[in-house]
Design a protein around this motif. Structure first.
Motif, mmCIF file in Angstrom:
data_model
loop_
_atom_site.group_PDB
_atom_site.id
_atom_site.type_symbol
_atom_site.label_atom_id
_atom_site.label_comp_id
_atom_site.label_asym_id
_atom_site.label_seq_id
_atom_site.Cartn_x
_atom_site.Cartn_y
_atom_site.Cartn_z
ATOM 1 N N LEU A 60 -26.304 6.418 -2.762
ATOM 2 C CA LEU A 60 -25.546 6.420 -4.009
ATOM 3 C C LEU A 60 -24.273 5.628 -3.830
ATOM 4 N N PRO A 61 -23.756 5.118 -4.967
ATOM 5 C CA PRO A 61 -22.456 4.433 -4.838
ATOM 6 C C PRO A 61 -21.395 5.419 -4.370
ATOM 7 N N GLY A 62 -20.384 4.925 -3.633
ATOM 8 C CA GLY A 62 -19.305 5.788 -3.146
ATOM 9 C C GLY A 62 -18.205 5.901 -4.170
ATOM 10 N N PRO A 63 -17.358 6.864 -4.055
ATOM 11 C CA PRO A 63 -16.218 7.017 -4.961
ATOM 12 C C PRO A 63 -15.243 5.880 -4.731
ATOM 13 N N PRO A 64 -14.512 5.500 -5.773
ATOM 14 C CA PRO A 64 -13.492 4.460 -5.552
ATOM 15 C C PRO A 64 -12.542 4.887 -4.447
ATOM 16 N N THR A 65 -12.317 4.023 -3.531
ATOM 17 C CA THR A 65 -11.548 4.371 -2.337
ATOM 18 C C THR A 65 -10.654 3.224 -1.957
ATOM 19 N N CYS A 66 -9.472 3.606 -1.520
ATOM 20 C CA CYS A 66 -8.544 2.617 -0.940
ATOM 21 C C CYS A 66 -8.772 2.624 0.538
ATOM 22 N N GLN A 67 -9.320 1.567 1.037
ATOM 23 C CA GLN A 67 -9.628 1.550 2.457
ATOM 24 C C GLN A 67 -8.386 1.332 3.302
ATOM 25 N N SER A 68 -7.421 0.536 2.811
ATOM 26 C CA SER A 68 -6.194 0.300 3.581
ATOM 27 C C SER A 68 -5.061 0.087 2.597
ATOM 28 N N LEU A 69 -3.848 0.442 3.044
ATOM 29 C CA LEU A 69 -2.662 0.323 2.217
ATOM 30 C C LEU A 69 -1.506 -0.042 3.122
ATOM 31 N N LYS A 70 -0.719 -1.059 2.757
ATOM 32 C CA LYS A 70 0.361 -1.543 3.595
ATOM 33 C C LYS A 70 1.566 -1.866 2.727
ATOM 34 N N VAL A 71 2.827 -1.448 3.209
ATOM 35 C CA VAL A 71 4.086 -1.699 2.502
ATOM 36 C C VAL A 71 4.766 -2.898 3.140
ATOM 37 N N LEU A 72 5.278 -3.786 2.284
ATOM 38 C CA LEU A 72 5.953 -4.985 2.747
ATOM 39 C C LEU A 72 7.436 -4.898 2.378
ATOM 40 N N GLY A 73 8.322 -5.469 3.191
ATOM 41 C CA GLY A 73 9.759 -5.509 2.901
ATOM 42 C C GLY A 73 10.583 -4.887 4.004
#
Length: 1710
Positions: free
Chosen positions: A1080-1093
């Protein structure tokens, strides 16, 4: 002269003890003894005769205050004898103090009002001239009064304390009983004025003194007491003053003049002391009202006689008074109710008043002595006095005994000179009313004759007398009292009935006491019912209380009822109407004889054979302790004597056949617990009858087996058995009926025909008379055939564990069939049936048996049961082995291991154990690398018989070792089994394979497998995708045990295959798992998240996110500020975030929420940044506001660069305002520039006024990082404040100096102004002139005022501020007076006086304060309690003076005096104290020694004084005589007691008492003496003697005891009449003539020496006339009065041979 009442111990210690124990304390009533005079008060009139010093008692206790005060100055007796003057003119009114208007050479006799010796104490009255009399006293007394003259040494004041002796109650008791004297030791006398001791009442009659002289012996003085002589002016004399020697004669032995002691003793000096606070003596002060007196509630001895009191109102304050003397006042009929508050009152004197009734006199719980003599009483009606012992009521108008009070402890009753004396047997009536406590009546011992007469009166006589019955002779009393009661009851009796008799039998302890009320039916037709209630009273018929449950006609008195009266109330009931109860009173309950007696005896039960009968007995124990009587049964046959039935000794008895036709006798003898037996009594029954014949309990003895003999038996009952009938019957097989086999016999032998049938035995009882009873039968079981038997039974075999045994036997009784054998074990070597046997096998046909392990240590028993071929069994036989079974050592007989030696297989060990009971044998499994090594233990398999082979065993040998252990701990030899091959590994294979995980895009699937077959190597995995149409393809690169699903796998099925590979590359079969999917399709997921600054204040942040989960939609993101405590603040939802100061020190969190195109939301993903750091610090702006003195300067500044920290601030003061260019170098100080502060704010001080201020600021971040500095300077110099003063106050400098202070403020101070004010108590404030400095000296005008200090501030530039006043000071007072120290002056010895002396400080101020401002000095004395560390001091109440006289109770204790001085302003100094060492006992001494007595030869004299010097021991007293005008003293032998009874030998002499005080530790003090005036003849005797001497020749009648001896009492039949003829020349004793004889002169002689007359001190009726050694005669007269007259007349005629003229002694002119 003075007459004193005092405790007296006669004839030394023996007399004291005897008197103390006699409990017959003689008490002299007021009318019995003439009142003696008193020593004059210091301000009184000089008396006519001399008085002696005070005499101390033997045992003084300052706490004992149960007696009237004993005074050395006078004696308070209640009667006065009027003095007679030659003229008719009236003299001054004479009071009882003895004061008199003029001096007369002859002292007037004064009679004692209420005296009495207590417990053996005596008072001798004195005699003086009766010629003068005061007309004013005729209203008060009929007895002569005496005035006395005191010697110089004793005329100062009254005695302060007068100790007395208390004595016990039993006759001739030891001195050790002296401690029990409290009960009856007080026989008060108003003449006694002691405040601390129990005094005695004077004794006026010989009967009173007889109890005093009970123990006297060896009295050497032959002097006798003369009878009272009445003068012509005598208004009343004591009726008992004659005949004094009746009881005394039995207590004293005769003595001769030769035994007198003629030692000479010098007279010591007499000392006098003052009174104390417990005593009030206002005798003769003409007091009219008690309200005018300041009565203290602490008073214990109050003497108010000879005053004008008419009411006792106000007396209720005297709650502690013990002795109250109100004699000779003006009481007429006062309300005595206020006396009810005087609960402690012990002695009350009301004599010599005009009291008409005592009805209002309340009950006084402690009253022991009451004198109401010389009043106008008509009866003695008063409240009950529970402790009254002495009642003196002479010289009244008493004419009836009606309402006589209940006086349960009365011992002495005086009613002389009352009309009631005419009543016959008054003494017996008094005994009935008072009871057994009465010892003396009218100062005489109770007459035995009257006591016997009193016993003749009915028991209810006292009740009748109190109700008004007229006392009559005893012969008439029974009928008279019954008639009196019937007359009272007649109106309340049932109509138609007359009471004939009402009485109670003489009651005895624990014996039936019957009452008898006999009513005669005159005319009533109804039956009279009587209801009873018994009561118990006291020893007199009073205070009856009902007895619970005693409501029958009979009452059994208990032991505690002995000597108490019983009363029964009978309530007649007629026609259900209860009438008024009538009563009867019994005599006192007599003690039981102790011999029990049977009152009622009977036999209960039916007199038929076999029944149980019982003897019922009612016993009167008669004072004995109830015990178990002796019972016995006797059998009496017709016309024969009873015979004891052996064993029948209980109350119950069961009739037997032997009792038939006999009569039984029940004999009972009551026996007490003490073993006393009463008279035996018996009860006889009728003849016993026999019961009807019967039989029970019929049974057959013997087994119902062929050939056995059986017997029928039964228990016959019903008289004697006759020819009873017996029958045997056999059951018929065909009809089941019983057929007669035999009869007439009780035995039967079973035959072969009886086998298989039942036999019945029939018993028909028949008695001797041939009467048949009901038959009874018994039946056997079915008769059995005779069974086989066993003989010669043996056990064969070795008795060892595991061995085989066999049994052999011989069977008789037919052919043996399948006999059976059962084996047992037992611990016993003997066989008693199957008891104690434990089966080890079942019953079997086989006769062999292998010994089991459980039989070790036991004997083997074989049970052999023979059996016939038809199956019939015989009696089993038993045989036991000769010894116990022995055991083998523990060992293994085999050991093996089964199973495949391959990985995963189970090995099982087995073994065979022998050698007793196996215990915990040891099991161990081992690995062996080779067959030869010792092996490695497999721990997890230890103690187990099985082992599953693991991987560790592959390639190794396995062995099993077993060590046998017996249950007793014995260890055998171990055995080991070793496997013959090495362990082989298993073939590689997968036991299971499955895919785990969710079939969703992005999830990771894992291939879970279970491998078996040696050590696994690199097994091979492959993942496959299978479409819905079955097409399958391998996923490239997926060769591991896990696989992560991608979006390409959506809609496919996933499976995995695995090929197992062992580490030796051996491969197993490939296994493919089951499919999983579709994906089945997977749930929407953020695989990676990165903050810049940059994470710095002022920076900007952005982010990058990687999305998975289908087509991406509008994903959202939010920025949050995260605080250190975890709290989040939402900031924005924009793509970027600018960092501010609020973010410094906190973290930034970004939350990204993935959203698919179809709107499906995935799980938010968050990321948190690092902590935001601040920017570099820097100052933006710095400005200083306007500067004023003492106003805080807060600079205006602006900061940037993170959180500001504690910046650096420096304040500078400069004279000149610096320019802009100079501000750069301001950080360096110089002479013109001073640093004045280093904080953010600054408050200019006085030094800053006129200067410029500059601030140097270095901005600093919170973490300590510094920025570039900034500088600012004020625009104007600092301005000064307005002048002001605060905290204005006054301080005390000491010595009256004060200083004003204040705190100035406002620039520099100039010449400020000061002022002082005075505030008065009214609140007015006044300026003190001239006081304008900062200090001030206090003057006298300032005392008791307050000071105020005024301060007006002035600045240096002349600016004036506001005037400020201080708070008012404390009230100005001088210095508190002080005591430097306190010292105690005086010896620390009992009796001495300690004086507290305070030392004043030497300073001038203190001297001035003590002189001008001292108000008072307070003292408080304390006494120590405890010793050592536990010592404390308790205050002594009322001891608040500077001096303190040490008391007896202070000995051994420490005293402390505390002193405080108070000034006129109400202030007190600190207490200062001084403590003494323990107080020592003083030297024993006696003060205020005096002799109390009336001056007559018939009186008692008592010595009393105040003892001090520790606790008094056995002080010595010696009585002596002194001739008038001669210093020589003549000792009176044997007279060493406190009291002395004068006699004729003392006439003309002074009596002297020498008192040597002795402390209890034996220390003797200085002897002190006191003496009386010369002893005079009693006035009544004097008058009669004078008349007979004037006649010149006198005849007297006397009695002569022809068998008289000093040790034998006179008998009436031994007395003969004699005539004594006396004239001036000779004396003659004549025996009168009779019808058969002429008069005969038995003795004749002149008065020439050695003629003398001897008296017997122990018999006041006897005297002896001695003419010479050959001629003497012993005579008796009827009274002491007559004896004294005869002796004085004879001595008067013989005066020319005497050294002292008797005429001068008798005041007769020659």
């Amino acid at each position: 002269m003075e007459a004193l009442s005092e405790n007296h111990s006669e004839d030394g210690t023996k007399k004291t003890q005897a008197l103390a124990s006699s409990k017959q304390s003689p008490v002299a009533s007021a009318e019995g003894v003439k009142k003696s005079s008193k020593i004059a008060e210091p301000c009184g009139v000089m008396p006519a005769s001399k008085a002696s010093g005070a005499v101390s008692s033997v045992r003084k206790k300052t706490e004992d205050v149960r007696a009237p005060d004993m005074s050395s100055s006078r004696s308070s007796f209640g009667f006065m004898k009027p003095t007679v003057s030659s003229s008719a003119a009236s003299l001054h009114r004479r009071n009882s103090t003895g004061g008199m208007a003029e001096k007369h050479p002859v002292s007037s006799p004064k009679r004692q009002e209420n005296g009495g010796a207590i417990d053996g104490k005596k008072i001798s009255p004195s005699i003086s001239d009766p010629g003068k009399r005061s007309n004013t006293e005729t209203r008060r007394s009929s007895l002569p009064s005496v005035s006395s003259k005191a010697p110089a040494s004793v005329t100062r004041s009254e005695t302060k304390k007068s100790p007395t002796i208390s004595h016990s109650t039993s006759t001739m008791s030891d001195s050790g009983r002296a401690g029990s004297t409290r009960k009856l030791s007080v026989r008060p006398s108003p003449s006694v004025s002691s405040s601390k001791r129990v005094p005695t009442s004077p004794v006026e009659s010989s009967n009173g003194r007889s109890s005093l002289r009970r123990a006297a012996s060896n009295i050497s003085s032959p002097s006798a007491r003369s009878p009272s002589v009445s003068s012509s002016f005598k208004l009343g004399s004591m009726s008992s003053s004659v005949d004094r020697g009746s009881s005394l004669s039995a207590r004293r032995k005769a003595s001769t003049p030769e035994s007198r002691d003629s030692r000479l003793i010098m007279l010591p000096q007499v000392d006098v002391k003052a009174g104390d606070e417990l005593r009030l003596d206002l005798r003769g002060h003409r007091v009219r009202s008690l309200g005018a007196l300041n009565l203290s509630p602490n008073l214990e001895f109050v003497y108010l006689r000879d005053n004008l009191l008419s009411s006792v109102e106000g007396i209720e304050i005297l709650k502690r008074v013990k002795v109250l003397d109100l004699s000779f006042n003006d009481f007429k009929g006062p309300d005595f109710a206020p006396l009810g508050n005087c609960k402690a009152l012990q002695q009350l004197y009301l004599a010599g008043n005009q009291i008409t009734s005592l009805a209002t006199l309340p009950q006084l719980p402690n009253l022991e002595f009451l004198s109401v003599a010389q009043n106008r009483l008509k009866s003695l009606r008063m409240a009950s006095q529970p402790r009254l012992q002495v009642l003196a009521a002479s010289k009244n108008k008493i004419s009836t005994l009606k309402s006589f009070p209940d006086l349960p402890l009365l011992e002495h009753l005086r009613v002389e000179e009352n009309p009631i004396l005419e009543m016959p047997h008054l003494e017996a009536a008094s005994v009935l009313l008072v009871g057994p406590t009465l010892k003396k009546f009218n100062d005489r011992d109770l007459s035995p004759n009257e006591l016997e007469i009193a016993k003749l009166y009915p028991a209810h006589t006292a009740l009748c007398v109190r109700d008004g019955w007229e006392f009559c002779h005893p012969e008439l009393a029974a009928d008279s009292t019954f008639s009196f009661l019937v007359e009272q009851w007649k109106d309340d009796l049932p109509p138609g009935y007359m009471l004939k008799e009402a009485f109670i039998d003489q009651p005895f302890e624990e014996d039936a006491c019957h009452c008898h009320f006999n009513f005669v039916n005159l005319s009533s037709d109804s039956e009279l019912v009587l209801k009873y209630q018994w009561f118990i009273g006291e020893r007199t018929p009073t205070n009856f209380v009902p007895i619970v449950d005693a409501v029958g006609e009979v009452y059994w008195p208990k032991h505690e009822d002995i000597d108490r009266h019983l009363k029964i109330e009978c309530t007649p009931i007629l026609k259900d109407i209860e009438y008024t109860p009538i009563f009867a009173v019994s005599s006192p309950v007599s003690p039981g004889t102790g011999y029990p007696k049977v009152l009622n005896l009977k036999v209960l039960g039916e007199l038929v054979e076999g029944n149980l009968i019982k003897g019922s007995v009612e016993v009167a124990w008669c004072g004995g302790t109830p015990g178990k009587g002796v019972a016995s049964w006797l059998r009496r046959r017709w016309n024969s004597s009873p015979v004891v039935i052996v064993g029948a000794e209980d109350e119950e008895y069961q009739l037997t056949v032997d009792d038939i036709d006999s009569s039984l006798v029940y004999m009972y003898t009551p026996v007490t617990e003490e073993g006393v037996k009463g008279e035996p009594q018996y009860a006889m029954t009728e003849f016993i009858k026999a019961a009807a014949p019967s039989v029970n309990n019929v049974w057959i003895i013997g087994d119902a087996v062929e050939g056995n003999k059986i017997k029928g038996v039964g228990k016959y009952f019903g008289g004697r058995e006759g020819p009873s009938k017996f029958e045997w019957l056999r059951e018929s097989k065909e009809t089941s009926k019983f057929i007669l086999l035999s009869s007439g016999t009780t035995e039967y032998t079973l035959t072969k025909e009886d086998v298989g049938r039942r036999i019945t035995f029939l018993y028909i009882p028949v008695n001797l008379e041939g009467q048949e009873g009901a038959s009874a039968s018994a039946m056997t079981e079915i008769v059995k055939q005779a069974p086989p038997k066993v003989t010669n039974l043996k056990i064969i075999g070795d008795m060892r564990e595991g061995n085989k045994l066999t049994v052999t036997a011989t069977v008789t009784g037919g052919t043996e069939g399948s006999s059976r054998v059962q084996w047992f074990k037992t611990a016993s070597s003997k066989v008693e049936g199957e008891n104690g046997l434990e089966a080890v096998s079942t019953s079997k046909i086989a006769k062999a048996f292998r010994i089991p392990l459980g039989a070790v240590g036991c004997y083997i028993v074989a049970k052999f049961t023979p059996m016939a071929p038809d199956g019939e069994t015989g009696e089993p036989a038993y045989v036991i082995s000769e010894k116990v079974v022995e055991t083998l050592p523990p060992s293994l007989n085999f050991l093996s291991v089964t199973g495949d030696f391959s990985e995963g297989e189970m090995l099982t060990a087995s073994y065979g154990y022998i050698g007793g009971h196996e215990g915990k044998s040891l099991y161990n499994w081992y690995f062996h690398e080779t067959e030869a090594d010792i092996g490695t233990l497999i721990p997890e398999a230890s103690g187990l018989l099985q082992y599953r082979i693991t991987k560790d065993a592959i390639g190794k040998f396995i062995s099993f070792k077993c060590t046998p252990v017996r249950d007793d701990g014995t260890v055998g030899e171990p055995r080991t089994f070793l496997g013959q091959e090495r362990v082989r590994p298993g073939s590689p294979r997968l036991l299971s394979l499955q895919v785990t995980g969710k079939a969703v895009e992005g999830m990771t699937l894992v291939a879970n497998k279970k491998y078996w077959g040696g050590q696994e190597g690199d097994s091979v995995f492959r993942w496959f995708l299978t479409s819905s149409d079955g097409a399958q393809k391998e996923i490239k690169g997926a060769r591991t045990a896990s696989y992560t699903l991608t979006c390409d796998d959506i809609g496919f099925f996933v499976s995995v295959s695995c090929e197992p590979v062992r580490n030796d590359w051996a491969r197993g079969p490939i296994v493919v798992s089951e499919y999983i999917g579709p994906i089945l399709p997977g749930p929407p997921t953020c695989q990676s998240l990165k903050v810049l600054g940059s994470m710095v204040e002022g920076g900007r942040l952005s982010f990058i996110a990687e999305y998975t989960g289908g087509e991406r939609g509008n994903c959202t993101h939010e920025w949050f500020r995260v605080k250190s405590n975890g709290i989040k603040d939402k900031l924005t939802g924009q793509e970027y975030l600018d960092l501010t100061l609020d973010d410094v020190g906190k973290c930034i969190e970004l939350i990204y929420t993935p959203i698919r195109m179809d709107g499906s939301r995935g799980s938010p993903k968050s990321i948190i940044s690092e902590v935001i750091v601040p920017a570099d610090p820097r100052g933006i702006e710095l400005i200083l506001p306007r500067c004023c003195q003492d106003e805080e300067i807060i600079p205006l500044k602006s900061y940037y660069g993170g959180k500001e920290g504690n910046g650096k601030y420096i304040w500078y003061r400069t004279k000149e305002k610096l320019q802009e260019s100079e501000l750069v170098n301001l950080a360096t100080a110089s002479d013109d520039i001073l640093v004045v502060g280093e904080s953010l704010t600054y408050t200019p001080s006085l030094e800053d006024v006129g200067f410029y201020l500059a601030l140097y600021w270095v901005p600093t971040r919170a973490d300590g990082k510094l920025g570039d500095p900034l500088v600012a300077i004020s625009n104007h110099p600092v301005i000064a404040a307005l002048p002001f003063v605060s905290e204005v106050c006054i301080k005390e400098l000491g010595s009256g100096a004060h200083a004003g202070e204040g705190k100035y403020y406002g620039g520099y101070e100039g010449s400020s102004l000061y002022s002082w004010y005075r505030e008065t108590n009214e609140g007015t404030i006044v300026l003190i002139s001239g006081a304008n400095s900062a200090t001030y000296e206090v003057t006298d005008s300032d005392y008791n005022c307050r000071l105020l200090f005024g301060y007006t501030p002035v600045r240096s530039d002349a600016v004036v501020g506001e005037l400020r006043l201080s708070e008012p000071s404390d009230i100005i007072l001088p210095e508190v007076p002080k005591i430097e120290m306190l010292s105690l002056k005086g010896k620390e010895v009992e009796g001495e006086v300690l004086t507290a002396v305070e030392v004043i400080p030497k300073s001038v101020i203190q001297q001035h304060i003590w002189d001008k401002y001292k108000k008072e000095i307070k003292y408080q004395w304390f006494c120590s309690v405890g010793t050592g560390d536990y010592q404390s001091f308790e205050p002594l109440p009322s001891r608040c003076s500077c001096s303190y006289k040490m008391r007896l109770e202070d000995i051994g204790r420490c005293l402390k005096c505390e002193c405080i001085i108070t000034d006129v302003f109400g202030r007190s100094s600190e207490p200062v104290s001084a403590v003494t060492a323990p107080i020592l006992p003083g030297v024993p001494k006696i003060d205020k020694l005096e002799i109390e007595g009336r001056g007559y030869h018939t009186n008692l004299y008592a010595v009393q004084g105040i003892y001090s010097g520790g606790k008094e021991g056995k002080s010595k007293i010696q009585w002596l005589r002194s001739m008038v005008g001669s210093p020589d003293l003549i000792s009176i032998p044997g007279e060493v007691g406190r009291m002395y009874e004068a006699n004729v030998d003392d006439v003309g002499y002074r009596l002297v008492a020498v008192y040597t005080p002795i402390r209890e530790d034996g220390v003797e003090g200085q002897p002190v003496s006191a003496s009386t005036d010369p002893i005079s003849v009693e006035p009544d005797v004097y008058k009669e003697v004078k008349q007979k001497l004037d006649l010149g020749s006198v005849k007297f009648e006397a009695l002569y005891d022809k068998e008289r001896s000093s040790k034998k009492a006179p008998g009436v039949g031994n007395l003969e009449r004699r005539v004594l003829e006396v004239n001036r020349k000779r004396v003659k004793v004549v025996k009168p003539g009779s019808k058969t004889s002429f008069p005969a002169t038995e003795i004749r002689g002149t008065y020439a020496p050695p003629f003398h007359v001897e008296l017997y001190r122990n018999d006041q009726h006897r005297f002896k006339i001695v003419v010479d050694s050959e001629n003497e005669v012993d005579l008796m007269v009827q009274s002491r009065h007559m004896r004294d007259v005869i002796v004085l007349v004879i001595r008067g005629f013989a005066q020319r041979f005497n050294s002292t003229s008797l005429n001068s002694l008798l005041k007769i002119e020659t």
